[in-house]
Design a protein around this motif. Structure first.
Motif, PDB file in Angstrom:
ATOM      1  N   GLY A  65       0.003  -5.733  -3.953  1.00  0.00           N
ATOM      2  CA  GLY A  65       0.912  -6.789  -3.543  1.00  0.00           C
ATOM      3  C   GLY A  65       0.978  -6.948  -2.038  1.00  0.00           C
ATOM      4  O   GLY A  65       0.674  -6.019  -1.283  1.00  0.00           O
ATOM      5  N   LEU A  66       1.384  -8.120  -1.599  1.00  0.00           N
ATOM      6  CA  LEU A  66       1.498  -8.405  -0.168  1.00  0.00           C
ATOM      7  C   LEU A  66       2.487  -7.459   0.503  1.00  0.00           C
ATOM      8  O   LEU A  66       2.252  -6.996   1.620  1.00  0.00           O
ATOM      9  CB  LEU A  66       1.898  -9.870   0.055  1.00  0.00           C
ATOM     10  N   THR A  67       3.580  -7.140  -0.164  1.00  0.00           N
ATOM     11  CA  THR A  67       4.561  -6.214   0.402  1.00  0.00           C
ATOM     12  C   THR A  67       3.936  -4.846   0.655  1.00  0.00           C
ATOM     13  O   THR A  67       4.188  -4.226   1.691  1.00  0.00           O
ATOM     14  CB  THR A  67       5.780  -6.081  -0.525  1.00  0.00           C
ATOM     15  N   THR A  68       3.112  -4.374  -0.260  1.00  0.00           N
ATOM     16  CA  THR A  68       2.430  -3.088  -0.082  1.00  0.00           C
ATOM     17  C   THR A  68       1.478  -3.139   1.105  1.00  0.00           C
ATOM     18  O   THR A  68       1.380  -2.178   1.873  1.00  0.00           O
ATOM     19  CB  THR A  68       1.674  -2.692  -1.367  1.00  0.00           C
ATOM     20  N   VAL A  69       0.793  -4.262   1.282  1.00  0.00           N
ATOM     21  CA  VAL A  69      -0.098  -4.413   2.431  1.00  0.00           C
ATOM     22  C   VAL A  69       0.715  -4.299   3.716  1.00  0.00           C
ATOM     23  O   VAL A  69       0.362  -3.534   4.623  1.00  0.00           O
ATOM     24  CB  VAL A  69      -0.862  -5.753   2.371  1.00  0.00           C
ATOM     25  N   TYR A  70       1.822  -5.035   3.808  1.00  0.00           N
ATOM     26  CA  TYR A  70       2.666  -4.982   5.008  1.00  0.00           C
ATOM     27  C   TYR A  70       3.212  -3.574   5.239  1.00  0.00           C
ATOM     28  O   TYR A  70       3.198  -3.071   6.366  1.00  0.00           O
ATOM     29  CB  TYR A  70       3.836  -5.972   4.907  1.00  0.00           C
ATOM     30  N   ARG A  71       3.698  -2.934   4.203  1.00  0.00           N
ATOM     31  CA  ARG A  71       4.264  -1.583   4.354  1.00  0.00           C
ATOM     32  C   ARG A  71       3.207  -0.582   4.789  1.00  0.00           C
ATOM     33  O   ARG A  71       3.468   0.288   5.620  1.00  0.00           O
ATOM     34  CB  ARG A  71       4.922  -1.138   3.050  1.00  0.00           C
ATOM     35  N   THR A  72       2.020  -0.685   4.221  1.00  0.00           N
ATOM     36  CA  THR A  72       0.935   0.228   4.594  1.00  0.00           C
ATOM     37  C   THR A  72       0.548   0.026   6.053  1.00  0.00           C
ATOM     38  O   THR A  72       0.414   0.994   6.814  1.00  0.00           O
ATOM     39  CB  THR A  72      -0.290   0.020   3.676  1.00  0.00           C
ATOM     40  N   LEU A  73       0.399  -1.211   6.477  1.00  0.00           N
ATOM     41  CA  LEU A  73       0.040  -1.493   7.865  1.00  0.00           C
ATOM     42  C   LEU A  73       1.137  -1.033   8.820  1.00  0.00           C
ATOM     43  O   LEU A  73       0.853  -0.495   9.895  1.00  0.00           O
ATOM     44  CB  LEU A  73      -0.257  -2.977   8.045  1.00  0.00           C
ATOM     45  N   HIS A  74       2.392  -1.232   8.432  1.00  0.00           N
ATOM     46  CA  HIS A  74       3.510  -0.793   9.273  1.00  0.00           C
ATOM     47  C   HIS A  74       3.497   0.736   9.424  1.00  0.00           C
ATOM     48  O   HIS A  74       3.678   1.260  10.527  1.00  0.00           O
ATOM     49  CB  HIS A  74       4.834  -1.263   8.674  1.00  0.00           C
ATOM     50  N   ALA A  75       3.258   1.444   8.335  1.00  0.00           N
ATOM     51  CA  ALA A  75       3.204   2.912   8.392  1.00  0.00           C
ATOM     52  C   ALA A  75       2.028   3.375   9.247  1.00  0.00           C
ATOM     53  O   ALA A  75       2.159   4.330  10.033  1.00  0.00           O
ATOM     54  CB  ALA A  75       3.102   3.490   6.981  1.00  0.00           C
ATOM     55  N   LEU A  76       0.886   2.713   9.138  1.00  0.00           N
ATOM     56  CA  LEU A  76      -0.271   3.063   9.953  1.00  0.00           C
ATOM     57  C   LEU A  76       0.000   2.798  11.430  1.00  0.00           C
ATOM     58  O   LEU A  76      -0.421   3.570  12.300  1.00  0.00           O
ATOM     59  CB  LEU A  76      -1.502   2.291   9.488  1.00  0.00           C
ATOM     60  N   ASP A  77       0.716   1.725  11.717  1.00  0.00           N
ATOM     61  CA  ASP A  77       1.087   1.413  13.096  1.00  0.00           C
ATOM     62  C   ASP A  77       2.014   2.499  13.651  1.00  0.00           C
ATOM     63  O   ASP A  77       1.785   3.028  14.740  1.00  0.00           O
ATOM     64  CB  ASP A  77       1.765   0.043  13.153  1.00  0.00           C
ATOM     65  N   ARG A  78       3.037   2.852  12.898  1.00  0.00           N
ATOM     66  CA  ARG A  78       3.987   3.870  13.363  1.00  0.00           C
ATOM     67  C   ARG A  78       3.331   5.222  13.563  1.00  0.00           C
ATOM     68  O   ARG A  78       3.775   6.007  14.397  1.00  0.00           O
ATOM     69  CB  ARG A  78       5.159   3.998  12.404  1.00  0.00           C
ATOM     70  N   SER A  79       2.305   5.510  12.801  1.00  0.00           N
ATOM     71  CA  SER A  79       1.647   6.810  12.922  1.00  0.00           C
ATOM     72  C   SER A  79       0.491   6.781  13.929  1.00  0.00           C
ATOM     73  O   SER A  79      -0.191   7.782  14.107  1.00  0.00           O
ATOM     74  CB  SER A  79       1.152   7.284  11.560  1.00  0.00           C
ATOM     75  N   GLY A  80       0.274   5.635  14.577  1.00  0.00           N
ATOM     76  CA  GLY A  80      -0.760   5.555  15.601  1.00  0.00           C
ATOM     77  C   GLY A  80      -2.170   5.450  15.067  1.00  0.00           C
ATOM     78  O   GLY A  80      -3.133   5.738  15.776  1.00  0.00           O
ATOM     79  N   GLN A  81      -2.331   4.993  13.840  1.00  0.00           N
ATOM     80  CA  GLN A  81      -3.648   4.922  13.227  1.00  0.00           C
ATOM     81  C   GLN A  81      -4.327   3.564  13.374  1.00  0.00           C
ATOM     82  O   GLN A  81      -5.500   3.435  13.038  1.00  0.00           O
ATOM     83  CB  GLN A  81      -3.550   5.285  11.735  1.00  0.00           C
ATOM     84  N   VAL A  82      -3.580   2.563  13.844  1.00  0.00           N
ATOM     85  CA  VAL A  82      -4.156   1.237  14.040  1.00  0.00           C
ATOM     86  C   VAL A  82      -3.765   0.709  15.412  1.00  0.00           C
ATOM     87  O   VAL A  82      -2.754   1.112  15.985  1.00  0.00           O
ATOM     88  CB  VAL A  82      -3.688   0.231  12.953  1.00  0.00           C
ATOM     89  N   ASP A  83      -4.604  -0.172  15.935  1.00  0.00           N
ATOM     90  CA  ASP A  83      -4.250  -0.940  17.121  1.00  0.00           C
ATOM     91  C   ASP A  83      -3.711  -2.270  16.619  1.00  0.00           C
ATOM     92  O   ASP A  83      -4.158  -2.787  15.592  1.00  0.00           O
ATOM     93  CB  ASP A  83      -5.464  -1.170  18.016  1.00  0.00           C
TER      94      ASP A  83
END
Length: 165
Positions: A65-83
């Motif tokens: 789901g779109l919500t899962t995509v947003y949540r996953t990206l947000h968690a990756l951002d907070r953990s420093g795994q994405v630019d």
């Protein structure tokens, strides 16, 4: 494929290296949906939006789901795994962070092309400001946008796709 078979590859490349500090390890387990988001993100050449990732996943028949995509990206951002950069509308765009860490990018406003820039002066400036003001754990955001050479020609006469073909 079972998540136990998928997870090691992502652990090895560091995508799931550190769970966000505000989440317990149990809440950041590599689920099938999260692994699908990570796989789709890693397959992209440049920055991409949550909406684009969701569309790719749907086209592949995924039920993420779109919500899962947003949540996953947000968690990756907070953990420093994405630019993360923002496009001209303010939408956040993501790409996996390189092994050498935090980067700043110059992004073309016309076509979305991005290139990493030497940001040592910015990093030194931010460190100096933090020391001078007696702050710790200082974070900063630098967003550089412009128009690349290919799009500069005459963006009214050509679409960015035509210019980059």
């Amino acid at each position: 494929m079972a998540h136990s078979q998928l997870a090691p590859a992502y652990w090895e490349v560091g995508i799931l290296r550190d769970a966000p500090a505000t989440q317990s390890p149990a809440s950041w387990r590599p689920t099938r949906q999260r692994m699908a988001v990570l796989s789709a993100l890693s397959a992209r050449a440049g920055f991409t939006s949550a909406q684009e990732l969701h569309e790719i996943l749907e086209a592949e028949g995924s039920t993420v789901g779109l919500t899962t995509v947003y949540r996953t990206l947000h968690a990756l951002d907070r953990s420093g795994q994405v630019d993360v950069v923002r496009d001209k509308t303010g939408e956040r765009l993501y790409r996996p962070r390189s092994a050498d860490g935090h980067r700043h990018y110059l992004v073309c406003r016309a076509c979305g092309f991005s290139t990493a820039v030497d940001a040592d002066p910015v990093e030194h400036w931010a460190d100096n400001v933090a020391v001078a003001m007696k702050f710790t754990e200082v974070e900063h955001t630098v967003e550089l946008t412009g128009v690349c050479d290919r799009c500069r020609v005459d963006v009214t006469a050509h679409t960015p796709t035509e210019l980059h073909a």
